[in-house]
Design an enzyme around this catalytic site. Structure first.
Site, PDB file in Angstrom:
ATOM      1  N   HIS A   1       0.877  -1.182   0.000  1.00 34.47           N
ATOM      2  CA  HIS A   1       0.000   0.000   0.000  1.00 34.47           C
ATOM      3  C   HIS A   1       0.908   1.223   0.000  1.00 34.47           C
ATOM      4  O   HIS A   1       1.295   1.746   1.034  1.00 34.47           O
ATOM      5  CB  HIS A   1      -0.909  -0.009   1.231  1.00 34.47           C
TER       6      HIS A   1
ATOM      7  N   HIS B   1       1.686   4.789  -2.567  1.00 32.95           N
ATOM      8  CA  HIS B   1       1.314   5.625  -3.703  1.00 32.95           C
ATOM      9  C   HIS B   1       2.560   6.281  -4.284  1.00 32.95           C
ATOM     10  O   HIS B   1       3.301   6.942  -3.557  1.00 32.95           O
ATOM     11  CB  HIS B   1       0.320   6.700  -3.276  1.00 32.95           C
TER      12      HIS B   1
ATOM     13  N   HIS C   1      -9.541   1.418  -1.508  1.00 34.59           N
ATOM     14  CA  HIS C   1      -9.483   2.109  -0.225  1.00 34.59           C
ATOM     15  C   HIS C   1     -10.895   2.133   0.354  1.00 34.59           C
ATOM     16  O   HIS C   1     -11.822   2.627  -0.287  1.00 34.59           O
ATOM     17  CB  HIS C   1      -8.995   3.542  -0.408  1.00 34.59           C
TER      18      HIS C   1
ATOM     19  N   GLU D   1     -11.466   3.763   5.787  1.00 31.37           N
ATOM     20  CA  GLU D   1     -10.500   4.684   6.399  1.00 31.37           C
ATOM     21  C   GLU D   1     -11.259   5.795   7.116  1.00 31.37           C
ATOM     22  O   GLU D   1     -11.193   5.923   8.336  1.00 31.37           O
ATOM     23  CB  GLU D   1      -9.550   5.263   5.351  1.00 31.37           C
TER      24      GLU D   1
ATOM     25  N   ASP E   1       1.952   3.860   2.804  1.00 32.78           N
ATOM     26  CA  ASP E   1       0.932   4.700   2.181  1.00 32.78           C
ATOM     27  C   ASP E   1       1.549   5.834   1.365  1.00 32.78           C
ATOM     28  O   ASP E   1       1.723   5.716   0.168  1.00 32.78           O
ATOM     29  CB  ASP E   1      -0.023   5.236   3.252  1.00 32.78           C
ATOM     30  N   ASP E   2       1.839   6.950   2.003  1.00 33.38           N
ATOM     31  CA  ASP E   2       2.406   8.132   1.344  1.00 33.38           C
ATOM     32  C   ASP E   2       3.603   8.615   2.159  1.00 33.38           C
ATOM     33  O   ASP E   2       3.533   9.647   2.851  1.00 33.38           O
ATOM     34  CB  ASP E   2       1.355   9.246   1.251  1.00 33.38           C
TER      35      ASP E   2
END
Length: 345
Positions: A23, A25, A200, A203, A283-284
């Site tokens: 996961h 990006h 997603h 969340e 994630d990011d």
């Protein structure tokens, strides 16, 4: 006999654990340094909060999305995409990742066409594999804020330019006002194309969104999924069917109500305690200023549990079954050695 030089602290052991990152990006992986350099290169004005020494905080998911959108403005050329991809995979490799499955949002880029973007990203992937031995796969992801019709155009792009590196499709961006049932046709068509499916959900959206992604969209994995804990029946369903969740601890501090990562009340801890299949991811990492080692350590779990989560990441990956089986044995041997060296510390 283990020499003192072979002993490992917990942080060293966690960094060395073989892992898959599932996961992540591409656009959200960009470091602030690279973001600023590309902004200057392309004459993009950044807000004052995005400077080299910034410590970034976000009130909620919407504010995070607003800030992260600057990545789409500065990643413009083929060289930019190759650079950002290589830097992302290099960062993963530094923290024990051997395999990465990452998202990118083709519909959100305006300066280059999908075939050119794909070619440039694959170039970065090849460079990283040559340099670090890290393998990777691509999951183009639909920006759900663009709507369902745009999702079908997104899928046509993918269909028009097939590539072995593209393994599945995802659904991302603001969740709450864009329920998954809007994208049933998109996911149905993607499934017929033989693509793997993830979305997603849960969340900042309700548990019902997770259920819809599983039952209507036929998702293989759920990205985040934290609000599954609000529905005991759904948790039982997910446990019985072995649903994989790609969780991201640091993200929850910024985009959910769960702020204390070591608390047993945190959704990820509850998911693990309930026997759900959990993986840990970044994630990011550029915008959340984190890395894979930090994400594993942040939960305050014993090394033995973290080792199980690392093996989970291999099982949850979309690499071919025979390759998983080969790596499983190798990873387990490495993990056993790492734990032994840590216990002797």
């Amino acid at each position: 006999m283990i020499n003192n030089s072979d002993l490992l602290t917990t942080a060293e052991a966690v960094r060395l654990l073989p892992k898959a990152e599932l996961h992540l990006h591409l656009e959200g992986s960009i470091s602030l340094k690279t973001l600023i350099e590309l902004a200057h290169q392309h004459h993009v004005q950044l807000p004052p909060k995005l400077h080299a020494e910034a410590v970034l905080e976000y009130r909620d998911l919407d504010e995070f999305i607003d800030v992260s959108m600057f990545a789409f403005q500065v990643i413009r050329t083929s060289e930019d995409f190759t650079r950002v991809t290589f830097e992302m995979l290099s960062h993963c490799a530094e923290h024990g990742a051997r395999h990465v499955e990452f998202f990118f949002s083709p519909s959100s880029h305006r300066h280059l066409g999908y075939p050119q973007i794909l070619q440039a990203i694959c170039g970065g992937m090849r460079l990283a594999e040559q340099r670090f031995g890290i393998t990777s796969l691509i999951i183009p992801s639909h920006n759900r804020m663009l709507g369902a019709e745009a999702g079908l155009n997104f899928l046509k792009l993918i269909e028009s330019c097939p590539a072995p590196e593209v393994v599945g499709v995802g659904l991302e961006f603001a969740e709450r006002n864009y329920p998954p049932e809007l994208y049933g046709v998109l996911f149905g068509k993607a499934k017929k194309m033989g693509l793997r499916l993830t979305a997603h959900a849960g969340e900042d959206g309700p548990a019902a969104y997770v259920e819809t992604c599983l039952t209507l969209l036929s998702c293989d994995r759920i990205d985040h999924g934290y609000h599954v804990i609000d529905d005991n029946d759904l948790m039982g369903y997910c446990k019985d069917r072995g649903v994989w969740f790609t969780c991201c601890p640091t993200t929850t501090k910024h985009t959910t109500t769960w702020k204390q990562l070591t608390s047993s009340e945190h959704a990820i801890h509850q998911m693990i305690a309930a026997g759900l299949n959990v993986t840990i991811n970044t994630d990011d990492p550029g915008f959340f200023q984190t890395d894979l080692t930090q994400e594993y350590l942040s939960l305050g779990l014993p090394l033995e549990t973290l080792a199980c989560l690392a093996l989970n990441s291999l099982e949850a990956s979309w690499m071919p079954g025979p390759e998983k089986a080969r790596l499983r044995e190798l990873w387990q041997a490495e993990i056993d050695d790492i734990i032994q060296r840590h216990q002797a510390h």
